[in-house]
Design a protein around this motif. Structure first.
Motif, PDB file in Angstrom:
ATOM      1  N   LEU A 128     111.931  15.686  50.200  1.00  0.00           N
ATOM      2  CA  LEU A 128     111.813  14.367  50.839  1.00  0.00           C
ATOM      3  C   LEU A 128     111.971  13.264  49.802  1.00  0.00           C
ATOM      4  O   LEU A 128     112.627  12.242  50.058  1.00  0.00           O
ATOM      5  N   LYS A 129     111.394  13.446  48.627  1.00  0.00           N
ATOM      6  CA  LYS A 129     111.511  12.454  47.547  1.00  0.00           C
ATOM      7  C   LYS A 129     112.967  12.272  47.112  1.00  0.00           C
ATOM      8  O   LYS A 129     113.366  11.181  46.686  1.00  0.00           O
ATOM      9  N   LEU A 130     113.763  13.326  47.247  1.00  0.00           N
ATOM     10  CA  LEU A 130     115.172  13.256  46.849  1.00  0.00           C
ATOM     11  C   LEU A 130     116.076  12.750  47.969  1.00  0.00           C
ATOM     12  O   LEU A 130     117.293  12.739  47.821  1.00  0.00           O
ATOM     13  N   GLY A 131     115.485  12.349  49.088  1.00  0.00           N
ATOM     14  CA  GLY A 131     116.272  11.731  50.149  1.00  0.00           C
ATOM     15  C   GLY A 131     116.633  12.626  51.308  1.00  0.00           C
ATOM     16  O   GLY A 131     117.369  12.202  52.204  1.00  0.00           O
ATOM     17  N   PHE A 132     116.150  13.852  51.324  1.00  0.00           N
ATOM     18  CA  PHE A 132     116.395  14.725  52.477  1.00  0.00           C
ATOM     19  C   PHE A 132     115.439  14.328  53.596  1.00  0.00           C
ATOM     20  O   PHE A 132     114.326  13.883  53.345  1.00  0.00           O
ATOM     21  N   ARG A 133     115.883  14.508  54.814  1.00  0.00           N
ATOM     22  CA  ARG A 133     115.028  14.264  55.975  1.00  0.00           C
ATOM     23  C   ARG A 133     115.167  15.452  56.926  1.00  0.00           C
ATOM     24  O   ARG A 133     116.263  16.018  57.062  1.00  0.00           O
ATOM     25  N   PRO A 134     114.082  15.846  57.557  1.00  0.00           N
ATOM     26  CA  PRO A 134     114.164  16.969  58.497  1.00  0.00           C
ATOM     27  C   PRO A 134     115.097  16.635  59.658  1.00  0.00           C
ATOM     28  O   PRO A 134     115.107  15.514  60.165  1.00  0.00           O
ATOM     29  N   THR A 135     115.893  17.620  60.050  1.00  0.00           N
ATOM     30  CA  THR A 135     116.831  17.429  61.170  1.00  0.00           C
ATOM     31  C   THR A 135     116.187  17.772  62.509  1.00  0.00           C
ATOM     32  O   THR A 135     116.758  17.462  63.550  1.00  0.00           O
ATOM     33  N   GLY A 136     115.051  18.448  62.479  1.00  0.00           N
ATOM     34  CA  GLY A 136     114.436  18.967  63.702  1.00  0.00           C
ATOM     35  C   GLY A 136     114.875  20.385  63.995  1.00  0.00           C
ATOM     36  O   GLY A 136     114.374  21.021  64.925  1.00  0.00           O
ATOM     37  N   GLY A 140     115.671  30.534  60.323  1.00  0.00           N
ATOM     38  CA  GLY A 140     114.815  31.611  59.846  1.00  0.00           C
ATOM     39  C   GLY A 140     113.376  31.176  59.643  1.00  0.00           C
ATOM     40  O   GLY A 140     112.731  31.619  58.703  1.00  0.00           O
ATOM     41  N   GLY A 141     112.888  30.271  60.464  1.00  0.00           N
ATOM     42  CA  GLY A 141     111.530  29.770  60.348  1.00  0.00           C
ATOM     43  C   GLY A 141     111.370  28.624  59.370  1.00  0.00           C
ATOM     44  O   GLY A 141     110.297  28.045  59.252  1.00  0.00           O
ATOM     45  N   GLN A 142     112.425  28.291  58.657  1.00  0.00           N
ATOM     46  CA  GLN A 142     112.354  27.211  57.683  1.00  0.00           C
ATOM     47  C   GLN A 142     112.832  25.891  58.282  1.00  0.00           C
ATOM     48  O   GLN A 142     113.653  25.867  59.199  1.00  0.00           O
ATOM     49  N   THR A 143     112.319  24.807  57.725  1.00  0.00           N
ATOM     50  CA  THR A 143     112.739  23.466  58.100  1.00  0.00           C
ATOM     51  C   THR A 143     114.127  23.201  57.539  1.00  0.00           C
ATOM     52  O   THR A 143     114.401  23.517  56.369  1.00  0.00           O
ATOM     53  N   VAL A 144     115.019  22.628  58.316  1.00  0.00           N
ATOM     54  CA  VAL A 144     116.351  22.233  57.862  1.00  0.00           C
ATOM     55  C   VAL A 144     116.294  20.745  57.535  1.00  0.00           C
ATOM     56  O   VAL A 144     115.861  19.935  58.351  1.00  0.00           O
ATOM     57  N   GLY A 145     116.752  20.405  56.334  1.00  0.00           N
ATOM     58  CA  GLY A 145     116.811  19.010  55.917  1.00  0.00           C
ATOM     59  C   GLY A 145     118.237  18.607  55.605  1.00  0.00           C
ATOM     60  O   GLY A 145     119.067  19.447  55.254  1.00  0.00           O
ATOM     61  N   VAL A 146     118.517  17.315  55.751  1.00  0.00           N
ATOM     62  CA  VAL A 146     119.847  16.778  55.460  1.00  0.00           C
ATOM     63  C   VAL A 146     119.694  15.513  54.615  1.00  0.00           C
ATOM     64  O   VAL A 146     118.722  14.773  54.753  1.00  0.00           O
ATOM     65  N   ARG A 147     120.671  15.313  53.762  1.00  0.00           N
ATOM     66  CA  ARG A 147     120.736  14.099  52.915  1.00  0.00           C
ATOM     67  C   ARG A 147     122.136  13.523  53.061  1.00  0.00           C
ATOM     68  O   ARG A 147     123.123  14.223  52.799  1.00  0.00           O
ATOM     69  N   ASP A 148     122.219  12.269  53.460  1.00  0.00           N
ATOM     70  CA  ASP A 148     123.522  11.609  53.518  1.00  0.00           C
ATOM     71  C   ASP A 148     123.977  11.295  52.100  1.00  0.00           C
ATOM     72  O   ASP A 148     123.200  10.856  51.253  1.00  0.00           O
ATOM     73  N   LEU A 149     125.263  11.539  51.877  1.00  0.00           N
ATOM     74  CA  LEU A 149     125.821  11.299  50.537  1.00  0.00           C
ATOM     75  C   LEU A 149     126.661  10.037  50.547  1.00  0.00           C
ATOM     76  O   LEU A 149     127.139   9.569  49.602  1.00  0.00           O
TER      77      LEU A 149
END
Length: 149
Positions: A128-136, A140-149
């Motif tokens: 989150l500190k690096l700019g990723f945000r959860p996509t919802g 595999g049970g893990q949270t998916v995050g995305v960061r706009d470049l």
């Protein structure tokens, strides 16, 4: 800091990398990543991270992977990140994430994806500190995050 490809000269050192004991359930060992890179060479981008002559980490990016087997949703991102237990907290993880993002941009991408285990002590605050945000989404049970470049 610099990235290097995996070679006969450095693969054994890469295999010897280990994260802190409390993180072992959060990231697969380097040997599994290298096996996946061998099986999926068209998608995997494994690299070791050096600070001078010292090996401090391993990363593996991924490219051109259809999400949920949907050819209209092709993704790239950080597949694996292992920073040596005694090297954490010195900016190597940030360097690794930024390097993967730069490679994605160089290949024409505009988003980077990552997944993390959603548990106390997990890497969510780091991402989150690096700019990723959860996509919802979950993978595999893990949270998916995305960061706009």
């Amino acid at each position: 800091m610099r990235l290097e490809t995996i070679t006969p000269d450095n693969y054994e050192a890469a295999l010897g990398l280990s994260v802190r004991p409390d993180q072992e359930d959060l990231v697969a060992p380097v040997v599994k990543s290298l096996a996946e890179a061998y099986v999926f060479p068209e998608h995997a981008w494994p690299r070791v991270i050096y600070d001078g002559d010292r090996l401090v980490g391993f990363l593996m990016g991924f490219f051109d992977i259809p999400w949920n087997d949907r050819p209209d949703d092709v993704r790239a991102g950080l597949w694996r990140l292992n920073i040596a237990a005694d090297a954490q907290g010195h900016g190597y993880g940030r360097f690794a994430v930024d390097a993967v993002c730069a490679e994605i941009r160089a290949r024409g991408g505009d988003r980077a994806y990552v997944t993390w285990e959603p548990r106390p002590g997990g890497p969510e605050p780091f991402y989150l500190k690096l700019g990723f945000r959860p996509t919802g989404e979950r993978s595999g049970g893990q949270t998916v995050g995305v960061r706009d470049l």
